[in-house]
Scaffold this active site. Structure first.
Site, mmCIF file in Angstrom:
data_model
loop_
_atom_site.group_PDB
_atom_site.id
_atom_site.type_symbol
_atom_site.label_atom_id
_atom_site.label_comp_id
_atom_site.label_asym_id
_atom_site.label_seq_id
_atom_site.Cartn_x
_atom_site.Cartn_y
_atom_site.Cartn_z
ATOM 1 N N TYR A 24 -6.687 22.262 12.790
ATOM 2 C CA TYR A 24 -7.879 22.707 13.523
ATOM 3 C C TYR A 24 -7.672 24.120 14.063
ATOM 4 O O TYR A 24 -8.561 24.973 13.955
ATOM 5 C CB TYR A 24 -8.190 21.741 14.662
ATOM 6 C CG TYR A 24 -9.398 22.144 15.476
ATOM 7 C CD1 TYR A 24 -10.680 22.015 14.964
ATOM 8 C CD2 TYR A 24 -9.253 22.671 16.763
ATOM 9 C CE1 TYR A 24 -11.790 22.396 15.703
ATOM 10 C CE2 TYR A 24 -10.361 23.053 17.509
ATOM 11 C CZ TYR A 24 -11.622 22.914 16.977
ATOM 12 O OH TYR A 24 -12.724 23.299 17.710
ATOM 13 N N SER A 106 -12.105 28.490 28.050
ATOM 14 C CA SER A 106 -13.199 28.203 27.125
ATOM 15 C C SER A 106 -14.223 27.269 27.751
ATOM 16 O O SER A 106 -13.894 26.415 28.573
ATOM 17 C CB SER A 106 -12.642 27.564 25.851
ATOM 18 O OG SER A 106 -13.671 27.045 25.035
ATOM 19 N N GLN A 127 -15.292 31.964 29.441
ATOM 20 C CA GLN A 127 -16.085 32.175 28.232
ATOM 21 C C GLN A 127 -17.261 31.216 28.202
ATOM 22 O O GLN A 127 -17.121 30.031 28.497
ATOM 23 C CB GLN A 127 -15.210 31.965 26.993
ATOM 24 C CG GLN A 127 -15.949 32.038 25.670
ATOM 25 C CD GLN A 127 -16.402 30.664 25.190
ATOM 26 O OE1 GLN A 127 -15.829 29.646 25.566
ATOM 27 N NE2 GLN A 127 -17.450 30.647 24.382
ATOM 28 N N TYR A 129 -20.808 29.968 25.880
ATOM 29 C CA TYR A 129 -21.657 29.994 24.695
ATOM 30 C C TYR A 129 -23.122 30.015 25.118
ATOM 31 O O TYR A 129 -23.471 29.543 26.195
ATOM 32 C CB TYR A 129 -21.442 28.742 23.841
ATOM 33 C CG TYR A 129 -20.136 28.688 23.101
ATOM 34 C CD1 TYR A 129 -19.841 29.607 22.095
ATOM 35 C CD2 TYR A 129 -19.198 27.698 23.383
ATOM 36 C CE1 TYR A 129 -18.643 29.549 21.404
ATOM 37 C CE2 TYR A 129 -17.998 27.626 22.690
ATOM 38 C CZ TYR A 129 -17.731 28.556 21.708
ATOM 39 O OH TYR A 129 -16.549 28.491 21.021
ATOM 40 N N THR A 155 -19.790 34.575 24.287
ATOM 41 C CA THR A 155 -19.587 34.470 22.843
ATOM 42 C C THR A 155 -20.921 34.346 22.121
ATOM 43 O O THR A 155 -21.696 33.432 22.406
ATOM 44 C CB THR A 155 -18.688 33.270 22.507
ATOM 45 O OG1 THR A 155 -17.413 33.449 23.134
ATOM 46 C CG2 THR A 155 -18.494 33.133 21.003
ATOM 47 N N LYS A 251 -18.582 38.859 23.046
ATOM 48 C CA LYS A 251 -17.560 38.543 22.046
ATOM 49 C C LYS A 251 -18.212 38.135 20.722
ATOM 50 O O LYS A 251 -19.064 37.249 20.703
ATOM 51 C CB LYS A 251 -16.663 37.409 22.549
ATOM 52 C CG LYS A 251 -15.523 37.029 21.623
ATOM 53 C CD LYS A 251 -14.653 35.955 22.269
ATOM 54 C CE LYS A 251 -13.461 35.603 21.404
ATOM 55 N NZ LYS A 251 -13.841 34.933 20.153
ATOM 56 N N HIS A 275 -14.291 35.645 15.130
ATOM 57 C CA HIS A 275 -13.971 34.286 15.584
ATOM 58 C C HIS A 275 -12.724 33.762 14.862
ATOM 59 O O HIS A 275 -12.619 32.574 14.549
ATOM 60 C CB HIS A 275 -15.154 33.343 15.357
ATOM 61 C CG HIS A 275 -15.325 32.326 16.442
ATOM 62 N ND1 HIS A 275 -16.232 32.462 17.462
ATOM 63 C CD2 HIS A 275 -14.699 31.149 16.680
ATOM 64 C CE1 HIS A 275 -16.170 31.417 18.263
ATOM 65 N NE2 HIS A 275 -15.230 30.604 17.811
ATOM 66 N N ARG A 278 -13.223 31.864 11.600
ATOM 67 C CA ARG A 278 -13.672 30.475 11.680
ATOM 68 C C ARG A 278 -15.184 30.319 11.566
ATOM 69 O O ARG A 278 -15.694 29.204 11.628
ATOM 70 C CB ARG A 278 -13.196 29.852 13.001
ATOM 71 C CG ARG A 278 -11.698 29.700 13.082
ATOM 72 C CD ARG A 278 -11.229 29.311 14.482
ATOM 73 N NE ARG A 278 -11.749 28.026 14.913
ATOM 74 C CZ ARG A 278 -11.264 26.845 14.535
ATOM 75 N NH1 ARG A 278 -10.245 26.788 13.681
ATOM 76 N NH2 ARG A 278 -11.771 25.718 14.989
#
Length: 386
Positions: A24, A106, A127, A129, A155, A251, A275, A278
């Protein structure tokens, strides 16, 4: 196992972790071309050796978003870090603080903001999203402010999840994934005891706190898949600014036009990033994308870079290509999995040592001096370095 370089931690992590977790963090999107080019393109950057420069006054420290960093490095936000070591986000944050650099938590961490922030004696970064559930985003920002977070890393390169084929083969997803993960854990008893048992709870702490119920691995996958927002636009930055007045870093920038838009919409910094390979396979490596972006916006905001950085030499390369600082992602997770907080601290010591050697042998006395002049003529011409 002897650890003499950051790359040694990858092998140590592979030996310790169940395959679904190792692959992962180790894998990328599609056929993983960009993942590999992130590393190989950076390795191809040739530096310009200089001698007899009196390097007795060398300094690695730098200022970034009102903070003094011992070196131009921060730990990147990495989801599920708490699955790689017991309460892994706490251990990584303590390691970063001990070495005088920021840790970025995160959105999808195992440990919540309220657990990580009190564990360190310096402010951390957070961070976020863009998600359909704006209530969660507001809640996360409020909690970050309460916890003393100084810098928001926003992000923007995940309006939809990337296609990560390796996960289906490793057991992270795909047929009978739960059974495969359980069997893998049984064959890795050290991890199963230290992280699988003693590292509980394995919730996604920031999400579970908001939802009021535990969020396991399958919930994590389902909740994120349902909440990524393809309607994300630059207007979302204006919405974020209603709730966040501190430094904001965007980001996921790979194009100079997007970098200019980040300036226009009031970002304090950007992260040149794909990323870690990814998301969209086939895009430019960060090292290839960075020079044109630096040419477009250098001096108007802070430029950070990630993806492919595996050594202190790579840090110097990124700075010579135009970055002000870098984020370390996979490299620190490998070290965390292999050795916990001590492993990450040792990794950062190695990074610092390698930076010192590279700076001495390129004749650069300070971080501010690292520029395109530190690159060989061949590299400068090929990379079109400003």
């Amino acid at each position: 196992m002897i650890i003499s370089a950051a790359s040694d931690y990858r092998a140590a992590a592979e030996a310790r972790l169940p395959p679904f977790l190792f692959h992962y963090i180790d894998g990328g999107a599609y056929a993983e071309h960009t993942l590999r080019r992130n590393v190989s393109d950076l390795a191809d950057i040739a530096l310009r050796q200089r001698v007899l420069r009196n390097m007795s006054d060398l300094s690695l420290s730098t200022e970034l978003f009102g903070e003094t960093l011992a070196m131009p490095v921060a730990l990147a936000p990495v989801g599920l870090t708490g699955m790689y070591a017991r309460r892994g986000e706490v251990q990584a944050a303590r390691a970063a603080a001990a070495r005088g650099i920021p840790f970025t938590l995160s959105t999808v961490s195992v440990c919540p903001i309220e657990e990580v922030a009190p564990a360190i004696d310096r402010p951390m970064w957070f961070q976020l999203y863009v998600l359909k559930d704006r209530g969660f985003m507001r809640n996360a920002l409020e909690r970050a402010k309460t916890a003393g977070v100084t810098t928001l890393v926003f992000t923007v390169d995940m309006p939809t999840p990337g296609a990560r084929y390796r996960d289906a083969h490793s057991g992270m997803s795909g047929p009978n994934a739960s059974l495969r993960r359980m069997l893998q854990a049984m064959t890795h008893p050290r991890w199963a005891w230290d992280v699988g048992l003693l590292g509980k709870p394995h919730d996604l702490g920031n999400i579970s706190t908001y939802r009021g119920s535990p969020t396991g691995l399958q919930d994590y996958i389902g909740w994120l898949a349902a909440n990524f927002d393809p309607s994300i636009s630059w207007k979302d930055l204006e919405w974020i600014r209603e709730f966040w007045t501190g430094p904001m870093v965007i980001k996921g920038i790979l194009d100079p036009e997007d970098a200019r838009d980040a300036v226009r919409f009031g970002a304090d910094g950007i992260v040149v990033s794909n990323h870690g390979g990814r998301q969209l396979d086939g895009v430019l490596s960060s090292a290839r994308a960075l020079p044109a972006i630096a040419d477009a916006v250098k001096g108007e905001l802070k430029i950070l870079a990630d993806s492919g950085i595996r050594s202190g030499l790579d840090v110097v390369r990124m700075l010579a290509l135009g970055a002000d600082a870098v984020l370390l992602g996979r490299a620190f997770v490998y070290a965390l999995a292999a050795g916990g907080q001590a492993g990450v601290e040792n990794l950062l010591t190695l990074i610092e040592r390698e930076m010192r050697v590279a700076m001495i042998l390129t004749g650069t006395h300070s971080v501010a001096e690292i520029s395109g002049d530190a690159l060989s003529r061949v590299t400068r011409e090929a990379a079109v370095v400003p």
